[in-house]
Design a protein around this motif. Structure first.
Motif, PDB file in Angstrom:
ATOM      1  N   ASP A 159       8.778  16.127   1.057  1.00  0.00           N
ATOM      2  CA  ASP A 159       8.653  14.927   1.887  1.00  0.00           C
ATOM      3  C   ASP A 159       7.596  15.065   2.978  1.00  0.00           C
ATOM      4  O   ASP A 159       7.579  14.305   3.941  1.00  0.00           O
ATOM      5  N   VAL A 160       6.710  16.027   2.831  1.00  0.00           N
ATOM      6  CA  VAL A 160       5.583  16.166   3.747  1.00  0.00           C
ATOM      7  C   VAL A 160       4.426  15.328   3.208  1.00  0.00           C
ATOM      8  O   VAL A 160       4.147  15.344   2.002  1.00  0.00           O
ATOM      9  N   MET A 161       3.764  14.580   4.091  1.00  0.00           N
ATOM     10  CA  MET A 161       2.647  13.779   3.649  1.00  0.00           C
ATOM     11  C   MET A 161       1.564  14.672   3.058  1.00  0.00           C
ATOM     12  O   MET A 161       1.173  15.675   3.658  1.00  0.00           O
ATOM     13  N   ALA A 162       1.083  14.301   1.872  1.00  0.00           N
ATOM     14  CA  ALA A 162       0.058  15.095   1.200  1.00  0.00           C
ATOM     15  C   ALA A 162      -1.202  15.151   2.054  1.00  0.00           C
ATOM     16  O   ALA A 162      -1.570  14.173   2.715  1.00  0.00           O
ATOM     17  N   GLY A 188       0.831  -1.195   0.000  1.00  0.00           N
ATOM     18  CA  GLY A 188       0.000   0.000   0.000  1.00  0.00           C
ATOM     19  C   GLY A 188       0.867   1.246   0.000  1.00  0.00           C
ATOM     20  O   GLY A 188       1.898   1.295   0.673  1.00  0.00           O
ATOM     21  N   VAL A 189       0.455   2.270  -0.733  1.00  0.00           N
ATOM     22  CA  VAL A 189       1.307   3.446  -0.938  1.00  0.00           C
ATOM     23  C   VAL A 189       0.576   4.732  -0.544  1.00  0.00           C
ATOM     24  O   VAL A 189      -0.522   5.015  -1.033  1.00  0.00           O
ATOM     25  N   GLY A 190       1.207   5.507   0.332  1.00  0.00           N
ATOM     26  CA  GLY A 190       0.745   6.844   0.658  1.00  0.00           C
ATOM     27  C   GLY A 190       1.496   7.874  -0.164  1.00  0.00           C
ATOM     28  O   GLY A 190       2.500   7.562  -0.811  1.00  0.00           O
ATOM     29  N   ALA A 191       1.024   9.129  -0.123  1.00  0.00           N
ATOM     30  CA  ALA A 191       1.578  10.168  -0.993  1.00  0.00           C
ATOM     31  C   ALA A 191       2.268  11.265  -0.193  1.00  0.00           C
ATOM     32  O   ALA A 191       1.779  11.699   0.858  1.00  0.00           O
ATOM     33  N   SER A 199      -2.678  14.787  -8.698  1.00  0.00           N
ATOM     34  CA  SER A 199      -2.263  14.468  -7.330  1.00  0.00           C
ATOM     35  C   SER A 199      -3.137  13.343  -6.783  1.00  0.00           C
ATOM     36  O   SER A 199      -4.319  13.249  -7.114  1.00  0.00           O
ATOM     37  N   GLY A 200      -2.548  12.504  -5.956  1.00  0.00           N
ATOM     38  CA  GLY A 200      -3.289  11.412  -5.342  1.00  0.00           C
ATOM     39  C   GLY A 200      -2.382  10.239  -5.040  1.00  0.00           C
ATOM     40  O   GLY A 200      -1.280  10.135  -5.584  1.00  0.00           O
ATOM     41  N   THR A 201      -2.839   9.354  -4.179  1.00  0.00           N
ATOM     42  CA  THR A 201      -2.072   8.133  -3.944  1.00  0.00           C
ATOM     43  C   THR A 201      -2.051   7.265  -5.203  1.00  0.00           C
ATOM     44  O   THR A 201      -1.188   6.408  -5.361  1.00  0.00           O
TER      45      THR A 201
END
Length: 210
Positions: free
Chosen positions: A82-85, A74-77, A118-120
Motif C-alpha cells: 500500500d505504498v505509493m509506487a 484518474g488512478v495512481g499506483a 508496473s505503471g499506472t
C-alpha cells in the motif's frame, strides 16, 4: 514508429462509446489537454459511460490527461504494501489509488505472451474492473454514482504514505467494501419501494412494487 506513442487513442474511445460500452479504460496519458479529447470524454460521460484513466508515471503532481478531465476517474499506483509506487503521479491526477506494481499481464508480443509490468496503466484497469462489478450489481447506476461507490469503498493509506497525505485521492480501492455499499443501498431501496394505494371507494389495500 515509437511503440510508446498511441496515435489514435481517442478514436478507440469514440468507437467504444458509439458501440455502447459501459466502462472504458484508458491506460495512456498526455501532458497537455486538447479540445478534441475533452469533447470525446464529455460525449462518453453524456452517454452514461464510466471512464477510467492512468494517472501518469512522472513521479509528480504535474497534470496529465485524460485523467484530470472532468468526469474521468484518474488512478495512481501502489505496491503490495500500500505504498505509493515511486513512479506514480499524485494530486489532482488521482481520484483513487490501485495496485500497479509487478502486475502479471498480457504483453503485445504474441497471442500467448505474459510478463510482470508496473505503471499506472496497470492500476487503471483494476479500477475499471471494479466499475464493471459495480455496474453488474446495479446496471441502473450512472457514472457519478459508480464513481461514488468506488471512492466510498476505498481504504485509507495515509499511514503508509505520510509524505502524500491528501494527494492520493480517496485512497486505495477495496472491491469488497464498494460492492457491500452497492448491495446495502439496493436492499434499502427494495425494502422502501412499496407504496400503498387506497382505491376510492376503499376496499382492501393494493400493494404496488416498483
Amino acid at each position: 514508429s515509437n511503440p510508446g506513442i498511441l496515435t489514435n487513442a481517442y478514436d478507440g474511445v469514440y468507437y467504444a462509446v458509439t458501440h455502447h460500452a459501459n466502462i472504458i479504460n484508458m491506460s495512456f496519458f498526455a501532458d497537455a489537454p486538447d479540445s478534441t479529447s475533452q469533447s470525446v470524454m464529455q460525449y462518453a460521460y453524456n452517454s452514461g459511460i464510466v471512464c477510467v484513466a492512468a494517472g501518469g508515471n512522472n513521479s509528480s503532481s504535474i497534470l496529465v490527461y485524460p485523467a484530470t478531465y472532468p468526469h474521468v476517474i484518474g488512478v495512481g499506483a501502489t505496491d503490495q504494501n500500500d505504498v505509493m509506487a515511486s513512479f506514480s503521479n499524485y494530486g489532482t491526477n488521482v481520484t483513487v489509488m490501485a495496485p500497479g506494481y509487478n502486475i502479471f499481464s498480457t504483453i503485445a508480443v504474441n497471442d500467448s505472451s505474459y510478463n510482470y509490468l508496473s505503471g499506472t496503466s496497470m492500476a487503471s484497469p483494476l479500477v475499471a474492473g471494479l466499475a464493471g462489478l459495480i455496474v453488474s450489481e446495479n446496471p441502473k447506476l450512472n457514472p457519478d454514482q459508480v464513481k461514488y461507490y468506488i471512492q466510498a469503498g476505498c481504504d485509507n493509506i495515509d499511514l503508509e504514505n505520510p509524505a502524500y497525505i491528501g494527494q492520493m485521492g480517496s485512497g486505495r480501492i477495496n472491491a469488497y467494501k464498494s460492492l457491500q455499499l452497492v448491495q446495502q443501498d439496493l436492499n434499502n431501496y427494495n425494502n422502501n419501494s412499496v407504496i400503498n394505494v387506497f382505491p376510492n371507494p376503499s376496499n382492501n389495500t393494493c400493494n404496488i412494487r416498483f
